[in-house]
Design a protein around this motif. Structure first.
Motif, PDB file in Angstrom:
ATOM      1  N   ILE A 157       9.929 -20.106 -39.035  1.00  0.00           N
ATOM      2  CA  ILE A 157       9.879 -20.368 -37.595  1.00  0.00           C
ATOM      3  C   ILE A 157       8.895 -19.378 -36.983  1.00  0.00           C
ATOM      4  CG2 ILE A 157      11.193 -20.421 -35.432  1.00  0.00           C
ATOM      5  CD1 ILE A 157      13.759 -20.701 -37.135  1.00  0.00           C
ATOM      6  N   PRO A 158       7.959 -19.835 -36.152  1.00  0.00           N
ATOM      7  CA  PRO A 158       7.097 -18.883 -35.449  1.00  0.00           C
ATOM      8  C   PRO A 158       7.956 -17.936 -34.594  1.00  0.00           C
ATOM      9  CG  PRO A 158       6.240 -21.106 -35.234  1.00  0.00           C
ATOM     10  CD  PRO A 158       7.613 -21.225 -35.844  1.00  0.00           C
ATOM     11  N   VAL A 159       7.649 -16.639 -34.666  1.00  0.00           N
ATOM     12  CA  VAL A 159       8.475 -15.620 -34.016  1.00  0.00           C
ATOM     13  C   VAL A 159       7.669 -14.844 -32.984  1.00  0.00           C
ATOM     14  CG1 VAL A 159       9.851 -13.528 -34.389  1.00  0.00           C
ATOM     15  CG2 VAL A 159       9.896 -15.370 -36.084  1.00  0.00           C
ATOM     16  N   VAL A 160       8.302 -14.679 -31.814  1.00  0.00           N
ATOM     17  CA  VAL A 160       7.793 -13.797 -30.770  1.00  0.00           C
ATOM     18  C   VAL A 160       8.826 -12.692 -30.614  1.00  0.00           C
ATOM     19  CG1 VAL A 160       7.191 -13.563 -28.331  1.00  0.00           C
ATOM     20  CG2 VAL A 160       6.590 -15.672 -29.576  1.00  0.00           C
ATOM     21  N   PHE A 161       8.434 -11.466 -30.934  1.00  0.00           N
ATOM     22  CA  PHE A 161       9.328 -10.331 -30.732  1.00  0.00           C
ATOM     23  C   PHE A 161       9.199  -9.839 -29.301  1.00  0.00           C
ATOM     24  CE2 PHE A 161       9.061 -10.034 -35.371  1.00  0.00           C
ATOM     25  CZ  PHE A 161      10.381  -9.753 -35.688  1.00  0.00           C
ATOM     26  N   ILE A 162      10.327  -9.393 -28.748  1.00  0.00           N
ATOM     27  CA  ILE A 162      10.309  -8.717 -27.449  1.00  0.00           C
ATOM     28  C   ILE A 162      10.993  -7.371 -27.647  1.00  0.00           C
ATOM     29  CG2 ILE A 162      10.146 -10.792 -26.023  1.00  0.00           C
ATOM     30  CD1 ILE A 162      13.140 -10.735 -25.611  1.00  0.00           C
ATOM     31  N   THR A 163      10.470  -6.354 -26.992  1.00  0.00           N
ATOM     32  CA  THR A 163      11.010  -5.014 -27.177  1.00  0.00           C
ATOM     33  C   THR A 163      10.705  -4.127 -25.978  1.00  0.00           C
ATOM     34  OG1 THR A 163      11.034  -3.068 -28.633  1.00  0.00           O
ATOM     35  CG2 THR A 163       8.934  -4.248 -28.426  1.00  0.00           C
ATOM     36  N   ALA A 164      11.603  -3.177 -25.761  1.00  0.00           N
ATOM     37  CA  ALA A 164      11.381  -2.172 -24.722  1.00  0.00           C
ATOM     38  C   ALA A 164      10.590  -0.986 -25.274  1.00  0.00           C
ATOM     39  CB  ALA A 164      12.723  -1.691 -24.163  1.00  0.00           C
ATOM     40  N   ASN A 165      10.450  -0.921 -26.594  1.00  0.00           N
ATOM     41  CA  ASN A 165       9.723   0.157 -27.249  1.00  0.00           C
ATOM     42  C   ASN A 165       8.227  -0.150 -27.183  1.00  0.00           C
ATOM     43  OD1 ASN A 165       8.541   2.014 -28.950  1.00  0.00           O
ATOM     44  ND2 ASN A 165      10.105   1.844 -30.531  1.00  0.00           N
ATOM     45  N   GLN A 166       7.530   0.549 -26.326  1.00  0.00           N
ATOM     46  CA  GLN A 166       6.119   0.259 -26.061  1.00  0.00           C
ATOM     47  C   GLN A 166       5.195   0.957 -27.063  1.00  0.00           C
ATOM     48  OE1 GLN A 166       4.828  -0.777 -22.490  1.00  0.00           O
ATOM     49  NE2 GLN A 166       6.809  -1.604 -21.965  1.00  0.00           N
ATOM     50  N   SER A 167       5.439   0.717 -28.331  1.00  0.00           N
ATOM     51  CA  SER A 167       4.650   1.335 -29.387  1.00  0.00           C
ATOM     52  C   SER A 167       3.625   0.345 -29.942  1.00  0.00           C
ATOM     53  CB  SER A 167       5.579   1.805 -30.517  1.00  0.00           C
ATOM     54  OG  SER A 167       4.843   2.092 -31.675  1.00  0.00           O
ATOM     55  N   SER A 168       2.363   0.719 -29.850  1.00  0.00           N
ATOM     56  CA  SER A 168       1.330  -0.167 -30.398  1.00  0.00           C
ATOM     57  C   SER A 168       1.427  -0.225 -31.924  1.00  0.00           C
ATOM     58  CB  SER A 168      -0.057   0.281 -29.955  1.00  0.00           C
ATOM     59  OG  SER A 168      -0.310   1.606 -30.367  1.00  0.00           O
ATOM     60  N   ALA A 169       1.934   0.843 -32.555  1.00  0.00           N
ATOM     61  CA  ALA A 169       2.106   0.835 -34.011  1.00  0.00           C
ATOM     62  C   ALA A 169       3.147  -0.201 -34.425  1.00  0.00           C
ATOM     63  CB  ALA A 169       2.505   2.224 -34.500  1.00  0.00           C
ATOM     64  N   ILE A 170       4.235  -0.280 -33.683  1.00  0.00           N
ATOM     65  CA  ILE A 170       5.268  -1.279 -33.978  1.00  0.00           C
ATOM     66  C   ILE A 170       4.702  -2.679 -33.770  1.00  0.00           C
ATOM     67  CG2 ILE A 170       7.438  -2.277 -33.135  1.00  0.00           C
ATOM     68  CD1 ILE A 170       8.441   0.592 -32.743  1.00  0.00           C
ATOM     69  N   ARG A 171       3.968  -2.858 -32.673  1.00  0.00           N
ATOM     70  CA  ARG A 171       3.356  -4.173 -32.403  1.00  0.00           C
ATOM     71  C   ARG A 171       2.446  -4.577 -33.557  1.00  0.00           C
ATOM     72  NH1 ARG A 171       0.318  -4.984 -26.933  1.00  0.00           N
ATOM     73  NH2 ARG A 171       2.168  -6.103 -26.267  1.00  0.00           N
ATOM     74  N   GLU A 172       1.587  -3.674 -33.997  1.00  0.00           N
ATOM     75  CA  GLU A 172       0.665  -3.973 -35.085  1.00  0.00           C
ATOM     76  C   GLU A 172       1.408  -4.307 -36.377  1.00  0.00           C
ATOM     77  OE1 GLU A 172      -2.568  -4.547 -34.733  1.00  0.00           O
ATOM     78  OE2 GLU A 172      -2.168  -4.173 -32.622  1.00  0.00           O
ATOM     79  N   GLN A 173       2.490  -3.586 -36.656  1.00  0.00           N
ATOM     80  CA  GLN A 173       3.286  -3.857 -37.855  1.00  0.00           C
ATOM     81  C   GLN A 173       3.899  -5.258 -37.785  1.00  0.00           C
ATOM     82  OE1 GLN A 173       6.728  -1.374 -38.424  1.00  0.00           O
ATOM     83  NE2 GLN A 173       7.448  -2.598 -40.136  1.00  0.00           N
ATOM     84  N   LEU A 174       4.479  -5.612 -36.643  1.00  0.00           N
ATOM     85  CA  LEU A 174       5.113  -6.926 -36.495  1.00  0.00           C
ATOM     86  C   LEU A 174       4.088  -8.057 -36.607  1.00  0.00           C
ATOM     87  CD1 LEU A 174       7.573  -6.067 -33.600  1.00  0.00           C
ATOM     88  CD2 LEU A 174       8.163  -6.460 -36.009  1.00  0.00           C
ATOM     89  N   LEU A 175       2.940  -7.875 -35.981  1.00  0.00           N
ATOM     90  CA  LEU A 175       1.879  -8.885 -36.069  1.00  0.00           C
ATOM     91  C   LEU A 175       1.367  -8.993 -37.500  1.00  0.00           C
ATOM     92  CD1 LEU A 175      -0.052  -8.170 -32.744  1.00  0.00           C
ATOM     93  CD2 LEU A 175       1.584 -10.018 -33.212  1.00  0.00           C
ATOM     94  N   GLY A 176       1.245  -7.857 -38.167  1.00  0.00           N
ATOM     95  CA  GLY A 176       0.812  -7.853 -39.559  1.00  0.00           C
ATOM     96  C   GLY A 176       1.802  -8.538 -40.486  1.00  0.00           C
ATOM     97  N   ASP A 177       3.076  -8.500 -40.104  1.00  0.00           N
ATOM     98  CA  ASP A 177       4.128  -9.160 -40.892  1.00  0.00           C
ATOM     99  C   ASP A 177       4.265 -10.637 -40.553  1.00  0.00           C
ATOM    100  OD1 ASP A 177       4.684  -6.811 -42.229  1.00  0.00           O
ATOM    101  OD2 ASP A 177       6.444  -6.312 -41.010  1.00  0.00           O
ATOM    102  N   GLY A 178       3.410 -11.143 -39.651  1.00  0.00           N
ATOM    103  CA  GLY A 178       3.408 -12.577 -39.380  1.00  0.00           C
ATOM    104  C   GLY A 178       3.948 -13.027 -38.041  1.00  0.00           C
ATOM    105  N   ALA A 179       4.357 -12.097 -37.179  1.00  0.00           N
ATOM    106  CA  ALA A 179       4.830 -12.494 -35.854  1.00  0.00           C
ATOM    107  C   ALA A 179       3.679 -13.102 -35.055  1.00  0.00           C
ATOM    108  CB  ALA A 179       5.399 -11.301 -35.099  1.00  0.00           C
ATOM    109  N   VAL A 180       4.005 -14.074 -34.221  1.00  0.00           N
ATOM    110  CA  VAL A 180       3.003 -14.704 -33.354  1.00  0.00           C
ATOM    111  C   VAL A 180       2.586 -13.738 -32.253  1.00  0.00           C
ATOM    112  CG1 VAL A 180       2.656 -16.563 -31.675  1.00  0.00           C
ATOM    113  CG2 VAL A 180       3.842 -17.022 -33.811  1.00  0.00           C
ATOM    114  N   ALA A 181       3.571 -12.989 -31.740  1.00  0.00           N
ATOM    115  CA  ALA A 181       3.300 -12.035 -30.660  1.00  0.00           C
ATOM    116  C   ALA A 181       4.408 -10.996 -30.629  1.00  0.00           C
ATOM    117  CB  ALA A 181       3.221 -12.754 -29.316  1.00  0.00           C
ATOM    118  N   CYS A 182       4.110  -9.874 -29.982  1.00  0.00           N
ATOM    119  CA  CYS A 182       5.103  -8.844 -29.699  1.00  0.00           C
ATOM    120  C   CYS A 182       4.893  -8.451 -28.246  1.00  0.00           C
ATOM    121  CB  CYS A 182       4.936  -7.645 -30.627  1.00  0.00           C
ATOM    122  SG  CYS A 182       6.095  -6.306 -30.254  1.00  0.00           S
TER     123      CYS A 182
END
Length: 123
Positions: free
Chosen positions: A77-102
């Protein structure tokens, strides 16, 4: 009549579960909300969901663990993560793991719309 795609929202925050599905419906999708990853997994909506919007951190199973579980079950399933943690490193990791967006909370309607359109186009 054209069938509207189902977007499932998984977030432990009640205000998100109440407001986000309304916004998603205004964008032309069907929407359901779940208060935990476990509740989503136990539902019949897993196989009908065309896009999953999931909070990264929740009590019990978090968003990443939910996505890993779905993958182990052979569910893509295409995944969009939402988070209060404003870390660009976390965003990059999630996108690298296949998330559509963070998306970082609070996010705009436009950011959500763009992420949903991207998810639908990837299907």
């Amino acid at each position: 009549m054209k069938k509207r795609l189902l977007v499932s929202v998984v977030d432990d925050d009640e205000s998100v579960r109440e407001s986000l599905p309304d916004l998603i419906r205004e964008m032309g999708f069907n929407a359901l909300a779940f208060n935990s990853a476990e509740a989503f997994l136990e539902s019949d909506s897993v196989v009908r969901t065309q896009c999953l919007i999931v909070d990264l951190k929740m009590p019990g199973m978090g968003g990443q663990a939910l996505v890993s579980t779905l993958r182990r079950l052979g569910i893509s399933i295409p995944v969009v993560f939402i988070t209060a943690n404003q870390s660009s490193a976390i965003r990059e990791q999630l996108l690298g793991d296949g998330a559509v967006a963070c998306l970082f909370k609070p996010f705009s309607d436009a950011e959500l719309s763009e992420a949903l359109l991207h998810a639908v186009c990837e299907k």
